[in-house]
Design a protein around this motif. Structure first.
Motif, mmCIF file in Angstrom:
data_model
loop_
_atom_site.group_PDB
_atom_site.id
_atom_site.type_symbol
_atom_site.label_atom_id
_atom_site.label_comp_id
_atom_site.label_asym_id
_atom_site.label_seq_id
_atom_site.Cartn_x
_atom_site.Cartn_y
_atom_site.Cartn_z
ATOM 1 N N ASN A 55 0.841 -1.196 0.000
ATOM 2 C CA ASN A 55 0.000 0.000 0.000
ATOM 3 C C ASN A 55 0.872 1.240 0.000
ATOM 4 O O ASN A 55 2.016 1.200 0.449
ATOM 5 N N TYR A 56 0.299 2.325 -0.490
ATOM 6 C CA TYR A 56 0.978 3.619 -0.416
ATOM 7 C C TYR A 56 0.058 4.573 0.321
ATOM 8 O O TYR A 56 -1.167 4.535 0.143
ATOM 9 N N GLN A 57 0.634 5.437 1.121
ATOM 10 C CA GLN A 57 -0.130 6.268 2.044
ATOM 11 C C GLN A 57 -1.221 7.112 1.390
ATOM 12 O O GLN A 57 -2.281 7.325 1.974
ATOM 13 N N SER A 58 -1.033 7.574 0.190
ATOM 14 C CA SER A 58 -2.034 8.459 -0.418
ATOM 15 C C SER A 58 -2.985 7.730 -1.375
ATOM 16 O O SER A 58 -3.857 8.361 -1.956
ATOM 17 N N LEU A 59 -2.841 6.425 -1.516
ATOM 18 C CA LEU A 59 -3.714 5.666 -2.409
ATOM 19 C C LEU A 59 -4.810 4.965 -1.613
ATOM 20 O O LEU A 59 -4.564 4.424 -0.538
ATOM 21 N N ALA A 60 -6.012 4.937 -2.162
ATOM 22 C CA ALA A 60 -7.147 4.308 -1.481
ATOM 23 C C ALA A 60 -7.118 2.785 -1.582
ATOM 24 O O ALA A 60 -7.630 2.098 -0.710
ATOM 25 N N THR A 61 -6.538 2.263 -2.641
ATOM 26 C CA THR A 61 -6.467 0.818 -2.829
ATOM 27 C C THR A 61 -5.005 0.376 -2.893
ATOM 28 O O THR A 61 -4.120 1.170 -3.223
#
Length: 107
Positions: A55-61
């Motif tokens: 996951n990446y902090q600014s992505l929702a999925t």
């Protein structure tokens, strides 16, 4: 599923989150890096399954998420997590340093 909980603790650098009762054998290990990525490994010991996601902090999925079945072992060595399948083949190798990377992938 074989694994050494102390090796996973050392690799992820913190205790896992227990899902439900500890005897159910379901755990979530996660690790954040300094760039905002989070690697999550969910283990179901008795079902011999793992879910691996990045996951990446600014992505929702998630960037990726794999449900790996028929896993026999998790091996930690040299800042790598090796996920071994029932036929003793390395399914996934996750490199933890210097940054998260997938080195080998057999799905």
């Amino acid at each position: 599923m074989k694994y050494d909980e102390y090796e996973l603790l050392e690799l992820f650098e913190k205790e896992p989150v227990v899902i439900g009762d500890e005897e159910a054998g379901m755990f979530i290990y996660s690790k954040n890096d300094d760039l905002g990525f989070k690697l999550v490994l969910t283990i179901s010991i008795y079902e011999k399954q793992c879910i691996l996601s990045l996951n990446y902090q600014s992505l929702a999925t998630p960037i990726f998420e794999f449900n790996l079945l028929e896993i026999d072992a998790l091996i930690c060595e040299d800042q790598k997590l090796k996920i071994i399948s029932h036929d003793n083949e390395k399914r996934v190798e996750v490199v933890f340093k210097p940054h998260f990377a997938l080195k080998k992938l057999n799905l």
